[in-house]
Design a protein around this motif. Structure first.
Motif, PDB file in Angstrom:
ATOM      1  N   LEU A  85       4.325  -0.182  14.594  1.00  0.00           N
ATOM      2  CA  LEU A  85       3.089  -0.663  15.202  1.00  0.00           C
ATOM      3  C   LEU A  85       3.318  -1.028  16.665  1.00  0.00           C
ATOM      4  O   LEU A  85       4.221  -1.800  16.997  1.00  0.00           O
TER       5      LEU A  85
ATOM      6  N   ALA B 293       1.464 -13.307   7.995  1.00  0.00           N
ATOM      7  CA  ALA B 293       0.143 -13.627   8.528  1.00  0.00           C
ATOM      8  C   ALA B 293      -0.933 -12.708   7.971  1.00  0.00           C
ATOM      9  O   ALA B 293      -2.117 -12.965   8.138  1.00  0.00           O
ATOM     10  N   GLY B 294      -0.510 -11.623   7.329  1.00  0.00           N
ATOM     11  CA  GLY B 294      -1.478 -10.697   6.751  1.00  0.00           C
ATOM     12  C   GLY B 294      -2.243  -9.885   7.759  1.00  0.00           C
ATOM     13  O   GLY B 294      -3.313  -9.347   7.464  1.00  0.00           O
ATOM     14  N   ASN B 295      -1.718  -9.767   8.983  1.00  0.00           N
ATOM     15  CA  ASN B 295      -2.469  -9.017   9.993  1.00  0.00           C
ATOM     16  C   ASN B 295      -1.762  -7.747  10.450  1.00  0.00           C
ATOM     17  O   ASN B 295      -2.282  -7.028  11.288  1.00  0.00           O
ATOM     18  N   MET B 296      -0.595  -7.457   9.899  1.00  0.00           N
ATOM     19  CA  MET B 296       0.132  -6.266  10.297  1.00  0.00           C
ATOM     20  C   MET B 296       0.735  -5.602   9.074  1.00  0.00           C
ATOM     21  O   MET B 296       1.203  -6.271   8.156  1.00  0.00           O
ATOM     22  N   LEU B 297       0.731  -4.264   9.085  1.00  0.00           N
ATOM     23  CA  LEU B 297       1.426  -3.495   8.060  1.00  0.00           C
ATOM     24  C   LEU B 297       2.733  -2.993   8.630  1.00  0.00           C
ATOM     25  O   LEU B 297       2.788  -2.580   9.787  1.00  0.00           O
TER      26      LEU B 297
ATOM     27  N   PHE C 115      -2.386  -3.814  18.071  1.00  0.00           N
ATOM     28  CA  PHE C 115      -3.597  -3.759  17.279  1.00  0.00           C
ATOM     29  C   PHE C 115      -4.654  -4.661  17.886  1.00  0.00           C
ATOM     30  O   PHE C 115      -4.360  -5.512  18.742  1.00  0.00           O
TER      31      PHE C 115
ATOM     32  N   TYR D  46       0.020   3.251  16.302  1.00  0.00           N
ATOM     33  CA  TYR D  46       1.388   3.391  15.814  1.00  0.00           C
ATOM     34  C   TYR D  46       2.040   4.572  16.527  1.00  0.00           C
ATOM     35  O   TYR D  46       1.383   5.492  16.972  1.00  0.00           O
TER      36      TYR D  46
ATOM     37  N   GLN E 277       0.838  -1.191   0.000  1.00  0.00           N
ATOM     38  CA  GLN E 277       0.000   0.000   0.000  1.00  0.00           C
ATOM     39  C   GLN E 277       0.879   1.249   0.000  1.00  0.00           C
ATOM     40  O   GLN E 277       1.994   1.234   0.524  1.00  0.00           O
TER      41      GLN E 277
ATOM     42  N   LEU F  47       6.564   4.687  10.587  1.00  0.00           N
ATOM     43  CA  LEU F  47       5.564   4.297  11.577  1.00  0.00           C
ATOM     44  C   LEU F  47       5.893   2.919  12.108  1.00  0.00           C
ATOM     45  O   LEU F  47       6.233   2.015  11.351  1.00  0.00           O
TER      46      LEU F  47
ATOM     47  N   PHE G 299       5.603  -0.104   7.762  1.00  0.00           N
ATOM     48  CA  PHE G 299       5.819   1.088   6.952  1.00  0.00           C
ATOM     49  C   PHE G 299       7.306   1.370   6.784  1.00  0.00           C
ATOM     50  O   PHE G 299       8.116   1.120   7.681  1.00  0.00           O
TER      51      PHE G 299
ATOM     52  N   ASP H  47       2.465  -5.952   4.060  1.00  0.00           N
ATOM     53  CA  ASP H  47       1.898  -6.799   5.115  1.00  0.00           C
ATOM     54  C   ASP H  47       2.896  -7.899   5.475  1.00  0.00           C
ATOM     55  O   ASP H  47       3.824  -8.199   4.732  1.00  0.00           O
TER      56      ASP H  47
ATOM     57  N   GLY I 119      -7.444 -10.625   7.471  1.00  0.00           N
ATOM     58  CA  GLY I 119      -6.262 -10.124   8.177  1.00  0.00           C
ATOM     59  C   GLY I 119      -6.259  -8.614   8.255  1.00  0.00           C
ATOM     60  O   GLY I 119      -6.840  -7.926   7.424  1.00  0.00           O
ATOM     61  N   GLY I 120      -5.607  -8.084   9.244  1.00  0.00           N
ATOM     62  CA  GLY I 120      -5.638  -6.638   9.471  1.00  0.00           C
ATOM     63  C   GLY I 120      -4.897  -5.828   8.444  1.00  0.00           C
ATOM     64  O   GLY I 120      -5.038  -4.613   8.383  1.00  0.00           O
ATOM     65  N   ALA I 121      -4.084  -6.476   7.618  1.00  0.00           N
ATOM     66  CA  ALA I 121      -3.293  -5.736   6.646  1.00  0.00           C
ATOM     67  C   ALA I 121      -3.831  -5.887   5.233  1.00  0.00           C
ATOM     68  O   ALA I 121      -3.203  -5.469   4.280  1.00  0.00           O
TER      69      ALA I 121
ATOM     70  N   LYS J  18       0.143  -7.848  20.119  1.00  0.00           N
ATOM     71  CA  LYS J  18       1.323  -6.999  20.166  1.00  0.00           C
ATOM     72  C   LYS J  18       1.828  -6.732  18.762  1.00  0.00           C
ATOM     73  O   LYS J  18       1.802  -7.600  17.893  1.00  0.00           O
ATOM     74  N   GLY J  19       2.301  -5.508  18.580  1.00  0.00           N
ATOM     75  CA  GLY J  19       2.963  -5.144  17.340  1.00  0.00           C
ATOM     76  C   GLY J  19       4.459  -5.279  17.493  1.00  0.00           C
ATOM     77  O   GLY J  19       4.944  -6.140  18.226  1.00  0.00           O
ATOM     78  N   ASP J  20       5.184  -4.387  16.838  1.00  0.00           N
ATOM     79  CA  ASP J  20       6.647  -4.458  16.865  1.00  0.00           C
ATOM     80  C   ASP J  20       7.262  -3.892  18.139  1.00  0.00           C
ATOM     81  O   ASP J  20       8.334  -4.325  18.557  1.00  0.00           O
TER      82      ASP J  20
END
Lengths: 111, 116
Positions: free
Chosen positions: B45, A95-99, B48, B35, A33, B43, A101, A92, B99-101, B57-59
């Motif tokens: 994460l 798992a396709g659940n996090m972006l 979420f 974020y 994206q 950005l 950047f 992504d 999925g969230g992305a 948990k994100g990064d």
């Protein structure tokens, strides 16, 4: 970890010229994206391109995706001063659940 | 029009304070994200959520917690604010499924937090 990396970090052009920004990433993706951020504001979504697509257009925007090279480019044609902003690519995870950047390209369009 | 709002545009807090950042979306989105944005780092994460009372948990979750008691609201909590948490905080939401992305994310205007 930054999956996407934009290039160049900064770009300055004259109004009416085209602007090209590149994004490289490391691991396989389902989609990529592009977002725009005006100074001090939230991000605005521009285009989503899926891994089975090679090119996508939206108005003056053209995005290409080369999964073999793990890279994408965003082309803004006939740029305007209002296009001045930072542009980010986002990919992504498996798992396709996090972006994730990239660091962004700061574009300045001079009138 | 999708709207994501954040409780404050600017916030100044002292080291050790407990800080709450609120985010509300009006489009019935399943997924919500927090974020932080720092110069040169893009950005990153923090957390979420893909459903009420669910969180992932994100990064960079260390030093943060989240709460999602209602679908439209996602809160970020700094239990004991530290100076290295000075940053721009951005909330986002997206539709669920796949999925969230998998879909575009809609962002709020951001909260610039300064911890002194």
């Amino acid at each position: 970890s930054q999956q996407g990396e934009e290039d160049p970090q900064a770009l300055s052009i004259q109004e009416g010229e085209n602007a090209t920004m590149n994004c490289s990433y490391k691991t396989s993706i389902n989609n990529l994206q592009w977002y725009r951020q005006n100074s001090g504001r939230g991000l605005v979504h521009l285009i989503l391109i899926r891994s089975n697509e090679r090119e996508k257009h939206s108005g003056r925007l053209r995005v290409t995706l080369d999964t073999s090279k793990k890279s994408s480019s965003l082309l803004i044609t006939a740029s305007r001063a209002a296009d001045t902003a930072s542009y980010f690519c986002a990919t992504d995870n498996n798992a396709g659940n996090m972006l994730t950047f990239g660091g962004g390209t700061r574009l300045m369009v001079k009138p | 029009d999708v709207k994501v709002t954040q409780s404050s545009r600017y916030l100044v807090k002292r080291t050790g304070e407990k800080v709450f950042l609120e985010c509300v979306q009006d489009m019935d989105h399943e997924n919500m994200f927090w974020y932080r944005q720092d110069p040169g780092l893009g950005l990153r994460l923090i957390y979420f959520s893909y459903d009420v009372k669910m969180k992932e948990k994100g990064d960079i979750p260390e030093g943060y917690s989240v709460s999602r008691e209602k679908k439209e609201r996602f809160s970020l909590i700094l239990e004991s604010a530290s100076t290295n948490q000075t940053s721009m905080y951005l909330c986002a939401s997206s539709v669920g499924g796949g999925g969230g992305a998998a879909y575009e994310q809609y962002f709020g205007p951001g909260t610039r937090l300064t911890v002194t």
